[in-house]
Write an enzyme that holds these catalytic residues in place. Structure first.
Site, short mmCIF file in Angstrom:
data_model
loop_
_atom_site.label_atom_id
_atom_site.label_comp_id
_atom_site.label_asym_id
_atom_site.label_seq_id
_atom_site.Cartn_x
_atom_site.Cartn_y
_atom_site.Cartn_z
N LYS A 70 0.80 -0.99 -0.09
CA LYS A 70 0.16 0.01 0.08
C LYS A 70 0.87 1.46 0.16
CE LYS A 70 -4.47 -2.06 1.49
NZ LYS A 70 -3.82 -3.36 1.64
C1 LIG Z 1 -4.48 -4.65 0.96
C2 LIG Z 1 -3.64 -5.73 0.99
C3 LIG Z 1 -4.15 -6.56 0.16
C4 LIG Z 1 -5.21 -6.56 -0.81
O1 LIG Z 1 -5.21 -5.63 -1.80
P1 LIG Z 1 -6.53 -5.17 -2.43
O2 LIG Z 1 -5.94 -3.96 -3.21
O3 LIG Z 1 -7.27 -4.47 -1.22
O4 LIG Z 1 -6.97 -5.95 -3.17
C5 LIG Z 1 -2.94 -7.72 -0.02
N1 LIG Z 1 -2.16 -8.07 0.68
C6 LIG Z 1 -1.65 -6.98 1.61
C7 LIG Z 1 -0.48 -7.24 2.56
C8 LIG Z 1 -2.38 -5.83 1.83
O5 LIG Z 1 -2.04 -4.85 2.51
#
Ligand SMILES: *Cc1c(COP(=O)(O)O)cnc(C)c1O
Length: 495
Positions: A111
């Site tokens: 993120k």
């Molecule tokens: C947020 C997140 C996901 C999922 O991603 P999306 O864009 O919500 O589908 C997967 N793995 C980790 C470690 C995350 O922080």
């Protein structure tokens, strides 16, 4: 470039800075380009570009209301020395698949890629629009968005981040990241409920017109740092191109050859960026949608019915514990040929009946583009163990979901297309699960001690950002009922 809502007709349009500031459309839809860009990206030319240069190119395609200088500054600041790796993302080959490591940023999860960009986009958007209101970033998080948003927005003038997370639903390390981050413009609060409760209430607060008016009188305005914000989605397109080009450069594939991406999925933001990359011309064969025990998407891809009425599990991949994947709406908008009436109807069915079914034509398109599967918690641990034994490579639980689903897909489909597994978090972010998977033993103590225990088992150097995490201070949780979110917000804002 103009943006429109997935649920409203074309009369309602706004430019990129306005769409980024607003986050969500007033009637609940998500912003998408009115005309999807058709740039000619020359993959050969991309071979000579750094991650930053590629990011500028992709961002300029979607956000042409920002000047090149503005985008340049945004990208250079976002992808600077707060990253452990100056290439920003890394790709490694293990057990016949490629792992695209997106977790070298300040909060050790993918993120950061978007949330180091978004606050800077928003700051610039405020200037472009000469917006005189302060922005309240209201966010529901299943763990990783909260920390990454707080880290990205820390100290950004005219913004205040308020994060709601499910009490007991995030990992000890995630908790420490959120509550250990101190800043005048940062607040994180636990709610008694799950992520969907948090997200549903955040959406309700956004759409409460009386509240929005009251904010306006106080020179305040909501926005969102969730992947519903288009300013978060677009930066994620970049690593699909970047990783493809790295594989070409390393001689693993030839330009034009199709590859698969396997994506650990929660809110469908990451994998949607992959779909957008494909629309922009990247040679992608299948996007593999990997879920944990909350396998609503696996069922959706199998049957064409999205049914959120089911048991909700708290799993060892908490960032994927989601029953309503918001960004699926953008995909369906596309597959229904931009029919906003249809999307409004489907999303209304989802909120009133708890489910909807797509048409046979759309189902057919989904089958062409996607594969899907899920992993149980035990399968996640087994997969972490398998890859470690095979190659001394350590996966975090989210990446392990995708790795497991990929293995199963490859065995059953006999698809031999080279596959990139999108690796979304550092194993040190979820040390309890990883340690148990590798040793069969529980850690002695959760959180920071567990990081150290895992590290002494793995016998490797800790990166700078893991070090920073260990050093954050102590914290205390504030816990409220989900029904108190709106009042709590008013208290924080003092209005
Ligand atoms: C947020 C997140 C996901 C999922 O991603 P999306 O864009 O919500 O589908 C997967 N793995 C980790 C470690 C995350 O922080």
């Amino acid at each position: 470039m103009q943006y429109r809502s997935t649920r409203a007709n074309l009369n309602y349009q706004l430019d990129a800075p306005a769409a980024i500031i607003q986050g969500l459309s007033p009637e609940g839809g998500l912003f998408v380009p009115t005309t999807f860009p058709k740039p000619i990206f020359d993959l050969e030319q991309f071979k000579n570009m750094s991650y930053q240069e590629m990011a500028k190119k992709v961002l300029a395609t979607f956000f042409d209301d920002f000047s090149d200088d503005q985008l340049s500054q945004i990208v250079d600041e976002a992808y600077g020395n707060q990253w452990d790796d100056k290439e920003i993302v890394k790709i490694a080959k293990h057990a016949n698949n490629y792992y695209l490591e997106l977790f070298h940023g300040p909060t050790l999860a993918f993120k950061d890629i978007a949330l180091q960009i978004l606050p800077r986009l928003m700051h610039t958007a405020i200037k472009i629009k000469q917006n005189d209101s302060d922005i309240i970033i209201l966010t529901a998080t299943s763990g990783d968005t909260g920390g990454a948003a707080m880290s990205g927005f820390k100290g950004q003038e005219h913004t205040h981040v308020i994060v709601f997370y499910p009490y007991g639903g995030v990992s000890p390390v995630q908790l420490r990241q959120m509550l250990g981050l101190k800043g005048d413009n940062l607040t994180a609060i636990a709610i008694k409920g799950n992520f969907d409760d948090a997200q549903t209430n955040v959406k309700k607060i956004f759409n409460n017109q009386a509240l929005v008016k009251k904010l306006k009188l106080n020179k305040l305005q909501f926005s969102s740092a969730n992947s519903m914000n288009i300013g978060r989605l677009v930066p994620q397109i970049v690593y699909y191109f970047y990783s493809y080009v790295q594989l070409v450069k390393n001689g693993e594939i030839t330009t034009g050859q199709k590859i698969n991406f396997s994506v650990p999925t929660g809110n469908f933001g990451d994998i949607l960026a992959g779909y957008y990359a494909k629309k922009l011309g990247l040679p992608i064969h299948k996007l593999i949608c990997a879920s944990d025990q909350n396998n609503v998407l696996t069922d959706f891809f199998k049957t064409g019915t999205y049914d959120r009425q089911r048991k909700f599990y708290l799993t060892n991949s908490p960032a994927m514990d989601i029953l309503v994947s918001s960004n699926l709406e953008r995909l369906l908008f596309d597959l229904y040929d931009e029919d906003s009436n249809k999307l409004a109807q489907l999303m209304n069915e989802l909120s009133t009946k708890g489910k909807y079914t797509v048409s046979p034509v759309v189902k057919e398109k989904l089958d062409q583009l996607f594969a899907a599967g899920f992993a149980t918690e035990n399968e996640v641990e087994d997969e972490i163990n398998r890859i470690f034994i095979a190659d001394q490579y350590t996966l975090d639980p989210h990446t392990a979901v995708a790795s497991f689903v990929t293995k199963k897909y490859q065995e059953t489909s006999l698809d031999q297309t080279p596959t990139v597994i999108v690796s979304t978090a550092s194993p040190y972010k979820f040390p309890e699960t990883v340690f148990h998977a590798l040793t069969g033993k529980e850690v002695k103590e959760k959180g920071v001690p567990a990081i150290k225990e895992l590290n002494s088992f793995l016998q490797e150097d800790l990166s700078g950002n893991v070090h920073n995490l260990i050093q954050t201070g102590n914290y205390q949780e504030q816990i409220i009922k989900a029904s108190e979110m709106e009042n709590t917000l008013l208290n924080i804002l003092d209005i």
